[in-house]
Design a protein around this motif. Structure first.
Motif: not given
Length: 388
Positions: A347-350, A333-345
């Motif tokens: 991650e939790s879904q997966v 999983l990769l994202a811009r730093s500003a989108l880290e909350p979306l990446l963690r969401l």
């Protein structure tokens, strides 16, 4: 999107199917120059897959060039559910994902693709499924400057690409003796193995799918394997891959009838046994289908100079009897730093879906490949299955 990195190195975003279609020649050349590539990154496979499964306006292929020469490619697509994501082309029917990089220019190619993906993923998380531990995508992950996460994905089984005689030496003595007995029974039946040439691929795929359906009837077949779009994809992709030496479609003939068929795919160092079908009547003649297929697949892999024979996803018992090496694919999983909350969401879904899939597998141990099926479902898929 076009990014000029140093006057000679550029990165662009391909969103047009016609443009992607026209890339076939230089894409195939890059595929051959990338030592980590798998059959599922060939242009034949991806282009055919898109014709069957792609959605208009969703194509996102990042291309890196030096002086106009293609040195890197990331074949992705945009999805909107359960959130905006960039995901691999090839979908759930492809066992591996990777980016393509020219081995001689890997550092610059990865750097260019990283820049291009950062631009392409302004509002999205990049979710890369089924990445092998030695994949070039791992270099992208290590060089990613934003938010990232690495999770386990499917387990694959691998053997060295050696003839069956060498593979037998990996087995305990009593098990190897039983396998030799099964091979002698096969030899006594005089089952003929014949490759399907390019002009016969359509008929051979039709036979393979029909036998596959008969083989799994009443035992939980993957329904996608019976859909016309899947057969159409196999015909298109396999025809080109057989022509280019990237696939073999083998028919097994007994008393004039095709009683089994097997599709194997190949890239630079890896051969993978992708899909097979067998007449259930072979069991009445004491034929061990897995032994029959593995002998042919192993010989083909050895004869064509591959180093790895992958049994692809799944750890079924018939695979384990050959003492294969388990290789766990990864999910990046990769994202811009500003989108880290979306990446963690994401991650939790997966993680939640993987736990649910494992619970189903433990509750129904006879179910076939539940983890892969559930992980590939859209967001509402688990609740839908729970209602059955």
């Amino acid at each position: 999107m076009t990014v000029d990195l140093d006057g000679r190195l550029t990165v662009t975003l391909c969103r047009d199917l016609g443009e992607f279609t026209g890339l076939s020649g230089e894409w195939d050349a890059l595929h051959r120059r990338c030592s980590t590539s798998t059959p599922f990154q060939s242009h034949a496979w991806l282009h055919s897959w898109w014709l069957s499964y792609g959605a208009p306006g969703r194509l996102r292929v990042v291309l890196a060039r030096r002086n106009g020469r293609l040195i890197g490619a990331a074949p992705l697509m945009l999805v909107h559910r359960p959130m905006p994501l960039l995901m691999p082309m090839g979908g759930a029917i492809s066992d591996f994902f990777d980016i393509l990089v020219d081995d001689e220019e890997a550092k610059d190619a990865v750097m260019a693709l990283e820049r291009g993906l950062e631009r392409a993923a302004v509002h999205t998380v990049i979710d890369l499924r089924e990445v092998r531990p030695d994949a070039s995508a791992q270099l992208l992950y290590e060089n990613w400057s934003g938010a990232r996460s690495r999770l386990a994905d499917s387990t694959c089984m691998e053997l060295p690409a050696e003839p069956i005689g060498a593979l037998l030496t990996r087995m305990p003595g009593s098990r190897a003796q039983r396998a030799r007995s099964k091979l002698r029974k096969l030899d006594a039946l005089r089952i003929e193995c014949r490759p399907a040439p390019e002009h016969r691929v359509a008929d051979a795929v039709d036979t393979l799918v029909r036998l596959h359906e008969r083989q799994w009837r009443g035992r939980g077949i993957n329904p996608e394997h019976l859909r016309p779009r899947f057969s159409a994809h196999l015909v298109r992709a396999t025809r080109r891959m057989v022509r280019d030496g990237e696939a073999s479609l083998t028919e097994f003939v007994l008393d004039g009838d095709v009683v089994a068929a097997d599709l194997s795919l190949r890239s630079a160092h890896l051969a993978g046994a992708y899909l097979y079908g067998a007449d259930p009547g072979l069991r009445d003649r004491k034929v061990d289908v897995s032994v029959m297929l593995l002998r042919e697949a192993a010989q083909q892999a050895a004869d064509t100079g591959r180093s790895v024979l992958s049994l692809l996803r799944g750890s079924e018992q018939y695979k384990n009897s050959w003492e294969p090496v388990p290789v766990v694919n990864q999910r990046l999983l990769l994202a811009r730093s500003a989108l880290e909350p979306l990446l963690r969401l994401r991650e939790s879904q997966v993680v939640a879906r993987d736990r649910a899939a494992e619970a189903v597998k433990n509750r129904f141990p006879a179910a076939r490949d539940w983890h892969s099926r559930l992980s590939a479902l859209p967001a509402g898929g688990l609740s839908a299955i729970g209602r059955r």
